[in-house]
Scaffold this motif. Structure first.
Motif, PDB file in Angstrom:
ATOM      1  N   ALA A   6       0.863  -1.191   0.000  1.00  0.00           N
ATOM      2  CA  ALA A   6       0.000   0.000   0.000  1.00  0.00           C
ATOM      3  C   ALA A   6       0.892   1.230   0.000  1.00  0.00           C
ATOM      4  CB  ALA A   6      -0.905  -0.006   1.229  1.00  0.00           C
ATOM      5  N   LEU A   7       0.653   2.118  -0.962  1.00  0.00           N
ATOM      6  CA  LEU A   7       1.362   3.391  -0.990  1.00  0.00           C
ATOM      7  C   LEU A   7       0.459   4.412  -0.311  1.00  0.00           C
ATOM      8  CD1 LEU A   7       2.855   3.332  -4.576  1.00  0.00           C
ATOM      9  CD2 LEU A   7       3.947   2.732  -2.414  1.00  0.00           C
ATOM     10  N   LEU A   8       0.960   4.966   0.787  1.00  0.00           N
ATOM     11  CA  LEU A   8       0.168   5.855   1.629  1.00  0.00           C
ATOM     12  C   LEU A   8       0.626   7.294   1.446  1.00  0.00           C
ATOM     13  CD1 LEU A   8       0.549   3.761   4.913  1.00  0.00           C
ATOM     14  CD2 LEU A   8      -1.156   3.468   3.108  1.00  0.00           C
ATOM     15  N   THR A   9      -0.298   8.192   1.164  1.00  0.00           N
ATOM     16  CA  THR A   9      -0.004   9.615   1.106  1.00  0.00           C
ATOM     17  C   THR A   9      -0.697  10.263   2.298  1.00  0.00           C
ATOM     18  OG1 THR A   9       0.114   9.568  -1.307  1.00  0.00           O
ATOM     19  CG2 THR A   9      -0.135  11.724  -0.273  1.00  0.00           C
ATOM     20  N   VAL A  10       0.104  10.860   3.162  1.00  0.00           N
ATOM     21  CA  VAL A  10      -0.389  11.449   4.408  1.00  0.00           C
ATOM     22  C   VAL A  10      -0.625  12.943   4.195  1.00  0.00           C
ATOM     23  CG1 VAL A  10       0.256  11.927   6.810  1.00  0.00           C
ATOM     24  CG2 VAL A  10       0.734   9.689   5.796  1.00  0.00           C
ATOM     25  N   GLY A  34      -2.440 -15.271  10.546  1.00  0.00           N
ATOM     26  CA  GLY A  34      -1.836 -15.264   9.226  1.00  0.00           C
ATOM     27  C   GLY A  34      -0.828 -14.152   9.001  1.00  0.00           C
ATOM     28  N   TYR A  35      -0.716 -13.246   9.957  1.00  0.00           N
ATOM     29  CA  TYR A  35       0.262 -12.157   9.850  1.00  0.00           C
ATOM     30  C   TYR A  35       1.672 -12.728   9.991  1.00  0.00           C
ATOM     31  CZ  TYR A  35       3.242  -8.396  11.597  1.00  0.00           C
ATOM     32  OH  TYR A  35       4.281  -7.522  11.805  1.00  0.00           O
ATOM     33  N   ILE A  36       2.593 -12.248   9.144  1.00  0.00           N
ATOM     34  CA  ILE A  36       3.994 -12.659   9.228  1.00  0.00           C
ATOM     35  C   ILE A  36       4.868 -11.490   9.675  1.00  0.00           C
ATOM     36  CG2 ILE A  36       5.990 -13.533   7.961  1.00  0.00           C
ATOM     37  CD1 ILE A  36       3.953 -15.008   6.119  1.00  0.00           C
ATOM     38  N   SER A  37       4.780 -10.366   8.947  1.00  0.00           N
ATOM     39  CA  SER A  37       5.600  -9.205   9.306  1.00  0.00           C
ATOM     40  C   SER A  37       5.076  -7.978   8.563  1.00  0.00           C
ATOM     41  CB  SER A  37       7.070  -9.430   8.928  1.00  0.00           C
ATOM     42  OG  SER A  37       7.204  -9.461   7.515  1.00  0.00           O
ATOM     43  N   HIS A  38       5.554  -6.814   8.997  1.00  0.00           N
ATOM     44  CA  HIS A  38       5.231  -5.596   8.252  1.00  0.00           C
ATOM     45  C   HIS A  38       6.341  -4.565   8.404  1.00  0.00           C
ATOM     46  CE1 HIS A  38       3.789  -4.236  12.211  1.00  0.00           C
ATOM     47  NE2 HIS A  38       3.882  -3.001  11.747  1.00  0.00           N
ATOM     48  N   GLU A  39       6.381  -3.666   7.417  1.00  0.00           N
ATOM     49  CA  GLU A  39       7.336  -2.559   7.410  1.00  0.00           C
ATOM     50  C   GLU A  39       6.602  -1.316   6.929  1.00  0.00           C
ATOM     51  OE1 GLU A  39      11.091  -3.178   5.256  1.00  0.00           O
ATOM     52  OE2 GLU A  39      10.373  -5.216   4.907  1.00  0.00           O
ATOM     53  N   LEU A  40       6.959  -0.187   7.503  1.00  0.00           N
ATOM     54  CA  LEU A  40       6.486   1.102   7.005  1.00  0.00           C
ATOM     55  C   LEU A  40       7.729   1.890   6.629  1.00  0.00           C
ATOM     56  CD1 LEU A  40       4.056   3.027   6.591  1.00  0.00           C
ATOM     57  CD2 LEU A  40       4.590   3.950   8.867  1.00  0.00           C
ATOM     58  N   ARG A  41       7.850   2.209   5.342  1.00  0.00           N
ATOM     59  CA  ARG A  41       9.052   2.882   4.843  1.00  0.00           C
ATOM     60  C   ARG A  41       8.703   4.270   4.323  1.00  0.00           C
ATOM     61  NH1 ARG A  41      13.350  -0.964   2.220  1.00  0.00           N
ATOM     62  NH2 ARG A  41      13.205  -2.735   3.631  1.00  0.00           N
ATOM     63  N   PRO A  42       9.416   5.294   4.803  1.00  0.00           N
ATOM     64  CA  PRO A  42       9.172   6.642   4.295  1.00  0.00           C
ATOM     65  C   PRO A  42       9.784   6.818   2.904  1.00  0.00           C
ATOM     66  CG  PRO A  42      10.942   6.686   5.909  1.00  0.00           C
ATOM     67  CD  PRO A  42      10.420   5.269   5.874  1.00  0.00           C
ATOM     68  N   HIS A  48       5.655  13.074   2.343  1.00  0.00           N
ATOM     69  CA  HIS A  48       4.288  12.740   2.741  1.00  0.00           C
ATOM     70  C   HIS A  48       3.866  11.338   2.312  1.00  0.00           C
ATOM     71  CE1 HIS A  48       4.314  17.201   2.602  1.00  0.00           C
ATOM     72  NE2 HIS A  48       3.824  16.989   3.801  1.00  0.00           N
ATOM     73  N   ARG A  49       4.780  10.599   1.691  1.00  0.00           N
ATOM     74  CA  ARG A  49       4.440   9.258   1.202  1.00  0.00           C
ATOM     75  C   ARG A  49       5.199   8.184   1.975  1.00  0.00           C
ATOM     76  NH1 ARG A  49       1.867   8.702  -4.124  1.00  0.00           N
ATOM     77  NH2 ARG A  49       2.758   6.638  -3.991  1.00  0.00           N
ATOM     78  N   TYR A  50       4.533   7.055   2.119  1.00  0.00           N
ATOM     79  CA  TYR A  50       5.090   5.889   2.793  1.00  0.00           C
ATOM     80  C   TYR A  50       4.702   4.649   1.999  1.00  0.00           C
ATOM     81  CZ  TYR A  50       5.353   8.974   6.879  1.00  0.00           C
ATOM     82  OH  TYR A  50       5.620  10.015   7.744  1.00  0.00           O
ATOM     83  N   ALA A  51       5.522   3.635   2.077  1.00  0.00           N
ATOM     84  CA  ALA A  51       5.175   2.320   1.540  1.00  0.00           C
ATOM     85  C   ALA A  51       4.936   1.397   2.727  1.00  0.00           C
ATOM     86  CB  ALA A  51       6.289   1.775   0.668  1.00  0.00           C
ATOM     87  N   LEU A  52       3.756   0.806   2.767  1.00  0.00           N
ATOM     88  CA  LEU A  52       3.429  -0.184   3.781  1.00  0.00           C
ATOM     89  C   LEU A  52       3.529  -1.548   3.118  1.00  0.00           C
ATOM     90  CD1 LEU A  52       2.384  -1.223   6.500  1.00  0.00           C
ATOM     91  CD2 LEU A  52       0.046  -0.756   5.660  1.00  0.00           C
ATOM     92  N   LEU A  53       4.374  -2.409   3.659  1.00  0.00           N
ATOM     93  CA  LEU A  53       4.588  -3.761   3.150  1.00  0.00           C
ATOM     94  C   LEU A  53       4.219  -4.743   4.258  1.00  0.00           C
ATOM     95  CD1 LEU A  53       8.141  -3.032   1.718  1.00  0.00           C
ATOM     96  CD2 LEU A  53       5.968  -2.931   0.478  1.00  0.00           C
TER      97      LEU A  53
END
Length: 97
Positions: A6-10, A34-42, A48-53
């Motif tokens: 998900a590409l997030l624009t704040v 079912g969750y394995i892991s997540h990352e939020l990258r600026p 103002h954008r982040y990538a949620l993986l």
């Protein structure tokens, strides 16, 4: 394994509040089946954008197990008001290499 992207624009001026809320919301998603892991990258080019993986065991763990859960309502309440526009979410299969 499925990768949710998900590409997030704040909204302008909301980065700090978003990052604080995301830290709180992280405990919600990480507790889901079912969750394995997540990352939020600026984003380097746009502050103002982040990538949620997010890695899930199956697509349904995200689309049904998480999205149709009461916990998702908490996630939504914490985070969705920060986004403009609302993010597009895509799912990717296993790595080809």
């Amino acid at each position: 394994m499925i990768l949710e992207v998900a590409l997030l624009t704040v909204r302008e001026g909301m980065n700090e509040k978003f990052e604080t809320a995301f830290r709180e919301a992280s405990s919600i998603i990480s507790s889901m089946r079912g969750y394995i892991s997540h990352e939020l990258r600026p984003c380097i080019e746009d502050q103002h954008r982040y990538a949620l993986l997010v890695q899930w065991q199956t697509l349904e763990d995200h689309t049904v197990g998480f999205r149709q859960s009461p916990e998702y309502q908490q996630w939504r309440q914490l985070l969705h008001h920060f986004y403009d526009p609302f993010p597009t979410v895509e799912h990717y299969g296993p790595s080809l290499i």
